[in-house]
Write a protein that holds these residues in place. Structure first.
Motif, PDB file in Angstrom:
ATOM      1  N   LEU A  11       0.837  -1.191   0.000  1.00 21.55           N
ATOM      2  CA  LEU A  11       0.000   0.000   0.000  1.00 21.55           C
ATOM      3  C   LEU A  11       0.874   1.244   0.000  1.00 21.55           C
ATOM      4  CD1 LEU A  11      -2.625  -0.974   2.719  1.00 21.55           C
ATOM      5  CD2 LEU A  11      -3.058  -0.790   0.268  1.00 21.55           C
ATOM      6  N   ILE A  12       0.402   2.294  -0.663  1.00 20.99           N
ATOM      7  CA  ILE A  12       1.037   3.610  -0.617  1.00 20.99           C
ATOM      8  C   ILE A  12      -0.039   4.587  -0.161  1.00 20.99           C
ATOM      9  CG2 ILE A  12       2.184   5.413  -1.942  1.00 20.99           C
ATOM     10  CD1 ILE A  12       3.087   3.192  -3.897  1.00 20.99           C
ATOM     11  N   PRO A  13       0.130   5.240   0.997  1.00 15.73           N
ATOM     12  CA  PRO A  13      -0.933   6.098   1.546  1.00 15.73           C
ATOM     13  C   PRO A  13      -1.457   7.118   0.545  1.00 15.73           C
ATOM     14  CG  PRO A  13       0.824   5.837   3.145  1.00 15.73           C
ATOM     15  CD  PRO A  13       1.317   5.223   1.867  1.00 15.73           C
ATOM     16  N   GLY A  14      -2.782   7.161   0.408  1.00 24.12           N
ATOM     17  CA  GLY A  14      -3.409   8.151  -0.446  1.00 24.12           C
ATOM     18  C   GLY A  14      -3.371   7.850  -1.932  1.00 24.12           C
ATOM     19  N   ARG A  15      -2.848   6.689  -2.309  1.00 29.17           N
ATOM     20  CA  ARG A  15      -2.749   6.323  -3.726  1.00 29.17           C
ATOM     21  C   ARG A  15      -3.372   4.959  -3.968  1.00 29.17           C
ATOM     22  NH1 ARG A  15       1.989   8.600  -6.691  1.00 29.17           N
ATOM     23  NH2 ARG A  15       2.902  10.257  -5.419  1.00 29.17           N
ATOM     24  N   GLN A  28      -7.745  -0.470  -1.446  1.00 24.10           N
ATOM     25  CA  GLN A  28      -7.178   0.600  -2.262  1.00 24.10           C
ATOM     26  C   GLN A  28      -6.966   0.152  -3.702  1.00 24.10           C
ATOM     27  OE1 GLN A  28      -4.664   2.423   1.475  1.00 24.10           O
ATOM     28  NE2 GLN A  28      -3.868   2.895  -0.553  1.00 24.10           N
ATOM     29  N   GLY A  29      -7.820  -0.726  -4.160  1.00 25.45           N
ATOM     30  CA  GLY A  29      -7.779  -1.141  -5.557  1.00 25.45           C
ATOM     31  C   GLY A  29      -7.151  -2.486  -5.809  1.00 25.45           C
ATOM     32  N   GLY A  30      -6.348  -2.970  -4.855  1.00 25.84           N
ATOM     33  CA  GLY A  30      -5.775  -4.299  -4.969  1.00 25.84           C
ATOM     34  C   GLY A  30      -4.424  -4.360  -5.639  1.00 25.84           C
ATOM     35  N   ASN A  31      -3.632  -5.376  -5.256  1.00 27.22           N
ATOM     36  CA  ASN A  31      -2.338  -5.630  -5.881  1.00 27.22           C
ATOM     37  C   ASN A  31      -2.444  -6.576  -7.066  1.00 27.22           C
ATOM     38  OD1 ASN A  31      -0.896  -5.718  -2.580  1.00 27.22           O
ATOM     39  ND2 ASN A  31      -0.844  -3.998  -4.011  1.00 27.22           N
ATOM     40  N   CYS A  32      -3.652  -7.111  -7.290  1.00 31.86           N
ATOM     41  CA  CYS A  32      -3.899  -7.985  -8.429  1.00 31.86           C
ATOM     42  C   CYS A  32      -5.164  -7.508  -9.131  1.00 31.86           C
ATOM     43  CB  CYS A  32      -4.068  -9.434  -7.958  1.00 31.86           C
ATOM     44  SG  CYS A  32      -4.512 -10.591  -9.286  1.00 31.86           S
ATOM     45  N   PRO A  33      -5.133  -7.309 -10.434  1.00 30.68           N
ATOM     46  CA  PRO A  33      -6.306  -6.787 -11.140  1.00 30.68           C
ATOM     47  C   PRO A  33      -7.484  -7.755 -11.173  1.00 30.68           C
ATOM     48  CG  PRO A  33      -4.575  -7.383 -12.697  1.00 30.68           C
ATOM     49  CD  PRO A  33      -3.971  -7.465 -11.334  1.00 30.68           C
ATOM     50  N   LEU A  34      -7.260  -9.016 -10.839  1.00 32.17           N
ATOM     51  CA  LEU A  34      -8.338 -10.003 -10.854  1.00 32.17           C
ATOM     52  C   LEU A  34      -9.066 -10.103  -9.514  1.00 32.17           C
ATOM     53  CD1 LEU A  34      -6.667 -12.921 -12.864  1.00 32.17           C
ATOM     54  CD2 LEU A  34      -8.042 -11.022 -13.707  1.00 32.17           C
ATOM     55  N   THR A  35      -8.544  -9.443  -8.475  1.00 34.52           N
ATOM     56  CA  THR A  35      -9.204  -9.474  -7.177  1.00 34.52           C
ATOM     57  C   THR A  35     -10.518  -8.720  -7.232  1.00 34.52           C
ATOM     58  OG1 THR A  35      -6.995  -9.387  -6.172  1.00 34.52           O
ATOM     59  CG2 THR A  35      -8.864  -9.071  -4.707  1.00 34.52           C
ATOM     60  N   GLU A  36     -11.535  -9.276  -6.582  1.00 32.37           N
ATOM     61  CA  GLU A  36     -12.833  -8.617  -6.499  1.00 32.37           C
ATOM     62  C   GLU A  36     -13.120  -8.235  -5.054  1.00 32.37           C
ATOM     63  OE1 GLU A  36     -16.108 -10.369  -8.569  1.00 32.37           O
ATOM     64  OE2 GLU A  36     -14.817 -11.229 -10.129  1.00 32.37           O
ATOM     65  N   TYR A  37     -13.517  -6.990  -4.877  1.00 31.66           N
ATOM     66  CA  TYR A  37     -13.733  -6.423  -3.540  1.00 31.66           C
ATOM     67  C   TYR A  37     -14.762  -7.240  -2.758  1.00 31.66           C
ATOM     68  CZ  TYR A  37     -14.561  -2.813   0.017  1.00 31.66           C
ATOM     69  OH  TYR A  37     -14.684  -2.133   1.198  1.00 31.66           O
TER      70      TYR A  37
END
Length: 371
Positions: free
Chosen positions: A260-264, A291-300
């Protein structure tokens, strides 16, 4: 002073901002009102709060107090019950400009505890660390539950079972706890992070550190991070890291990502191509999904299977260990209150104190911290 502890209303939030342990330390000098049922999801009954010296009241009474203790930022309906001029303490998401504006418009003195500086004096109030510690533990437990094989190596009459290979990406508090937990379960662990100083910590926990060499002084400088957090790395370094991660993830059984990067938006660490290359039955726990995930296939908020890999996108892992998460969080809150309550039991906001100044995000109708 009247101190209110309302029940949390956001979906999936099971924690509570005060426990009988901390209420007992406040109740002697203050009128503590806990909303009925506020602690039930964290295994704390109303009777336990009463025994500690609190009163049980309604949401309106708890939210209408001079000082309100919460876990998450109040929603509009909660804000409407709060009194202008009151103080609010919680994890308020200081990067949410709209939310900060709402707190300011209500006339609150709002303290976002996750904005506390990473200094020695603030360690006992560090809500990010206390909750990330729990989340790192729970991430590995969820991965072990989803993984269809043993974690440790076992030698049985029917043959030998190999130990699971675990890759942890991002070695902050959550990552270190994930390493420690996976080690206790008998896994073989590798870990990756942009910050070279964490190598020693990784190896001290029995994991192998994946080194991505720095080719320029700029890369070395950025890799030091800021305030204990990583900074965005140059594109060429990210490319080299992605190539190495692809190879290690292809061999892994479980991948836990925490970057994670704070605020991004969270950086992408595990691309779809890497997921395709992973072994069938592998597991990814994406701890950065909020914060959007580290993998584009992850679903919230979901657990999905993509290309034969189980991907877990639980956004609030600490809330799945509600009793201990609440206990640690409540102690963080109690230690912070010592900075803003004077010896006479009144609210006293000293903006010269570097911790108070850092976490005070709204006061007197103004937003004090830009997103």
């Amino acid at each position: 002073m009247k101190i209110g502890v309302p029940a949390e209303t956001k979906p999936g939030e099971t924690r509570v901002a005060a426990t009988p342990e901390t209420v007992k330390k406040l109740a002697g000098a203050h009128d503590v009102v806990v909303q009925s049922g506020a602690g039930l999801a964290a295994s704390v009954t109303d009777d336990a709060y009463v025994a500690a010296g609190a009163r049980i009241g309604s949401a309106a009474e708890a939210l209408g107090a001079e000082l309100v203790l919460k876990v998450r930022a109040p929603v509009a309906e909660e804000l409407a019950l709060m009194q202008p001029g009151a103080a609010l303490v919680g994890m308020l998401d200081p990067f949410d400009a709209e939310g900060m504006g709402a707190l300011a418009r209500r006339g609150l003195s709002a303290f976002a505890l996750e904005a506390a500086p990473r200094i020695t004096r603030a360690q006992s109030m560090d809500v990010l660390s206390s909750q990330a510690n729990i989340a790192g533990y729970k991430a590995v437990m969820m991965a072990a539950n989803a993984y269809q094989r043993f974690m440790p190596m076992l030698m049985t009459a029917a043959g030998t079972v190999k130990a699971a290979r675990v890759l942890v990406m991002g070695v902050g508090v959550a990552g270190l706890q994930a390493i420690a937990t996976a080690k206790r379960l008998g896994a073989v662990i590798e870990a990756s992070d942009v910050r070279p100083p964490v190598k020693e910590q990784v190896e001290s926990l029995g994991a192998k550190f994946i080194d991505v060499p720095f080719l320029t002084d700029e890369e070395r400088e950025i890799a030091q991070g800021t305030g204990g957090y990583a900074r965005p790395m140059p594109a060429d370094w990210m490319r080299r890291q992605a190539e190495l991660v692809h190879e290690r993830a292809r061999l892994a059984d479980i991948v836990v990502t925490t970057a994670l990067i704070p605020g991004r938006k969270a950086p992408t660490l595990i691309g779809e191509e890497t997921v395709r290359a992973m072994k069938p039955g592998s597991v990814i726990v994406d701890m950065a999904i909020a914060q959007g995930g580290n993998c584009p296939l992850t679903e919230y908020g979901k657990t999905v299977v993509r290309h034969g890999v189980t991907i877990i996108g639980e956004p609030n892992l600490a809330a799945l260990v509600a009793a201990d998460a609440s206990a640690l969080y409540a102690r963080n809150v109690l230690d912070f209150l010592k900075l803003v309550i004077d010896k006479d039991g009144r609210l006293a906001i000293d903006r010269e104190d570097e911790i108070v100044r850092a976490v005070l995000v709204a006061q007197g109708g103004d937003v004090l911290r830009a997103a």
